[in-house]
Design an enzyme around this catalytic site. Sequence first.
Site, PDB file in Angstrom:
ATOM      1  N   ARG A 143      -8.541   1.250  10.488  1.00 39.07           N
ATOM      2  CA  ARG A 143      -8.083   0.134  10.502  1.00 39.07           C
ATOM      3  C   ARG A 143      -9.079  -0.664  11.533  1.00 39.07           C
ATOM      4  O   ARG A 143      -8.988  -2.038  11.691  1.00 39.07           O
ATOM      5  CB  ARG A 143      -6.764  -0.132  11.280  1.00 39.07           C
ATOM      6  CG  ARG A 143      -5.597  -0.608  10.276  1.00 39.07           C
ATOM      7  CD  ARG A 143      -4.250  -0.466  11.192  1.00 39.07           C
ATOM      8  NE  ARG A 143      -3.165  -1.177  10.779  1.00 39.07           N
ATOM      9  CZ  ARG A 143      -2.234  -0.813   9.955  1.00 39.07           C
ATOM     10  NH1 ARG A 143      -2.012   0.486   9.586  1.00 39.07           N
ATOM     11  NH2 ARG A 143      -1.032  -1.489   9.822  1.00 39.07           N
ATOM     12  N   LYS A 153       0.744  -1.224  -0.065  1.00 35.85           N
ATOM     13  CA  LYS A 153       0.146   0.005  -0.042  1.00 35.85           C
ATOM     14  C   LYS A 153       0.802   1.239  -0.198  1.00 35.85           C
ATOM     15  O   LYS A 153       0.541   2.128  -0.687  1.00 35.85           O
ATOM     16  CB  LYS A 153      -0.782   0.089   1.271  1.00 35.85           C
ATOM     17  CG  LYS A 153      -2.004  -1.067   1.604  1.00 35.85           C
ATOM     18  CD  LYS A 153      -2.777  -0.776   2.489  1.00 35.85           C
ATOM     19  CE  LYS A 153      -2.137  -0.754   3.909  1.00 35.85           C
ATOM     20  NZ  LYS A 153      -1.791  -2.117   4.571  1.00 35.85           N
ATOM     21  N   ARG A 201       0.383  -9.194  13.531  1.00 41.71           N
ATOM     22  CA  ARG A 201      -0.295  -8.275  12.759  1.00 41.71           C
ATOM     23  C   ARG A 201      -1.156  -8.624  11.787  1.00 41.71           C
ATOM     24  O   ARG A 201      -2.095  -8.207  11.708  1.00 41.71           O
ATOM     25  CB  ARG A 201       0.781  -7.474  12.031  1.00 41.71           C
ATOM     26  CG  ARG A 201       1.803  -6.589  13.168  1.00 41.71           C
ATOM     27  CD  ARG A 201       2.907  -6.010  12.354  1.00 41.71           C
ATOM     28  NE  ARG A 201       2.543  -5.156  11.226  1.00 41.71           N
ATOM     29  CZ  ARG A 201       3.550  -4.527  10.500  1.00 41.71           C
ATOM     30  NH1 ARG A 201       4.823  -5.220  10.269  1.00 41.71           N
ATOM     31  NH2 ARG A 201       3.318  -3.820   9.340  1.00 41.71           N
ATOM     32  N   ARG A 210      12.093  -7.404   4.588  1.00 40.75           N
ATOM     33  CA  ARG A 210      12.367  -6.063   4.545  1.00 40.75           C
ATOM     34  C   ARG A 210      13.383  -5.593   5.306  1.00 40.75           C
ATOM     35  O   ARG A 210      13.701  -6.088   6.524  1.00 40.75           O
ATOM     36  CB  ARG A 210      11.107  -5.277   5.045  1.00 40.75           C
ATOM     37  CG  ARG A 210      10.129  -5.090   3.821  1.00 40.75           C
ATOM     38  CD  ARG A 210       9.177  -3.974   4.403  1.00 40.75           C
ATOM     39  NE  ARG A 210       8.117  -4.170   3.578  1.00 40.75           N
ATOM     40  CZ  ARG A 210       6.743  -3.392   4.077  1.00 40.75           C
ATOM     41  NH1 ARG A 210       6.653  -3.085   5.283  1.00 40.75           N
ATOM     42  NH2 ARG A 210       5.776  -3.395   3.435  1.00 40.75           N
ATOM     43  N   ARG A 217      12.967  -4.011  11.302  1.00 42.10           N
ATOM     44  CA  ARG A 217      11.988  -3.202  12.346  1.00 42.10           C
ATOM     45  C   ARG A 217      11.521  -4.303  13.127  1.00 42.10           C
ATOM     46  O   ARG A 217      11.278  -5.351  12.647  1.00 42.10           O
ATOM     47  CB  ARG A 217      10.937  -2.531  11.471  1.00 42.10           C
ATOM     48  CG  ARG A 217      11.040  -1.081  11.255  1.00 42.10           C
ATOM     49  CD  ARG A 217       9.990  -0.413  10.057  1.00 42.10           C
ATOM     50  NE  ARG A 217       8.568  -0.883  10.538  1.00 42.10           N
ATOM     51  CZ  ARG A 217       7.617  -0.886   9.692  1.00 42.10           C
ATOM     52  NH1 ARG A 217       7.667  -0.016   8.502  1.00 42.10           N
ATOM     53  NH2 ARG A 217       6.366  -1.149   9.953  1.00 42.10           N
TER      54      ARG A 217
HETATM   55  P1  AMP Z   1       1.785   0.086   9.240  1.00 44.44           P
HETATM   56  O1  AMP Z   1       3.288   0.922   8.976  1.00 44.44           O
HETATM   57  O2  AMP Z   1       0.763   1.101   8.473  1.00 44.44           O
HETATM   58  O3  AMP Z   1       1.750  -1.414   9.099  1.00 44.44           O
HETATM   59  O4  AMP Z   1       1.869   0.622  10.753  1.00 44.44           O
HETATM   60  C1  AMP Z   1       2.713   0.001  11.601  1.00 44.44           C
HETATM   61  C2  AMP Z   1       1.921  -0.062  12.933  1.00 44.44           C
HETATM   62  O5  AMP Z   1       1.390   1.414  13.519  1.00 44.44           O
HETATM   63  C3  AMP Z   1       0.659  -0.919  13.045  1.00 44.44           C
HETATM   64  O6  AMP Z   1       0.951  -2.278  13.422  1.00 44.44           O
HETATM   65  C4  AMP Z   1      -0.064  -0.275  14.343  1.00 44.44           C
HETATM   66  O7  AMP Z   1       0.497  -0.764  15.644  1.00 44.44           O
HETATM   67  C5  AMP Z   1       0.233   1.143  14.202  1.00 44.44           C
HETATM   68  N1  AMP Z   1      -0.906   1.784  13.366  1.00 44.44           N
HETATM   69  C6  AMP Z   1      -0.914   2.043  11.991  1.00 44.44           C
HETATM   70  N2  AMP Z   1      -2.058   2.823  11.661  1.00 44.44           N
HETATM   71  C7  AMP Z   1      -2.929   2.462  12.652  1.00 44.44           C
HETATM   72  C8  AMP Z   1      -4.157   2.670  12.899  1.00 44.44           C
HETATM   73  N3  AMP Z   1      -5.128   3.177  11.707  1.00 44.44           N
HETATM   74  N4  AMP Z   1      -4.934   2.343  14.027  1.00 44.44           N
HETATM   75  C9  AMP Z   1      -4.266   1.770  15.030  1.00 44.44           C
HETATM   76  N5  AMP Z   1      -2.934   1.780  14.920  1.00 44.44           N
HETATM   77  C10 AMP Z   1      -2.056   1.763  13.889  1.00 44.44           C
END
Ligand code: AMP
Length: 209
Positions: A88, A13, A166, A122, A155
Amino acid sequence: MKLIFLGPPGAGKGTQAEKLSKELAIPHISTGDIFRENIKNQTELGVKAKSFIDQGLLVPDEVTNNMVKNRLNKEDCSNGYILDGYPRTVNQADFLSVIQDIDKVINFTLSDEQIIKRISGRRTCKKCGAIFHIMWKKPKKQGICDNCGSQLVQRSDEMPETVKKRLDVYNQQTSPLINYYKKKDLLVNVDASPSIDEIFNNVLDFIKN
Ligand code: AMP
């Protein structure tokens, strides 16, 4: 145009949002990036979010909703934006529907097996944040960033165990949004397994129609 990019972690994404953001000249808003930036700068928001993120859990809705509301109120969002990684949960989607009218939701689809392969390979630059992959986007020198020469690291939320967590969280809390937006007639599905350019062309086709 106000767009949401939906889909499991690792579906690409962020890569697609970045390309589309340039093409349409609208901001790419990644809640994950905003959290990581806050963690790096040790802000109050960063401190609140860190323990959830490290465990592969979602940051509480109230914290996330407030952060997104503030971001969407900024001037650069007046012509539209791409939301990447938000909403989310159904609660977040309900919150968003009160403050914004969304034009389209692009749902990127990918199997669990491919997701785990993609994410656990990654590597991210500690300094500039550039992303590489041990199989598909190797740095010129192993473990070193091509852009700035700093060290590449995995990471903490990209370790295999956390990726599995996740995915569970995605399947339980985020995947209900597929039906949520289908019912509102806003959803289009895009296969996230072909090449970056092929996916991008499909995204453009959907957006233009
Ligand atoms: P991402 O890089 O989008 O996968 O986000 C990394 C982490 O940030 C996720 O695994 C969540 O812990 C937190 N996070 C990102 N976006 C959200 C959201 N909309 N709601 C809650 N936690 C979020």
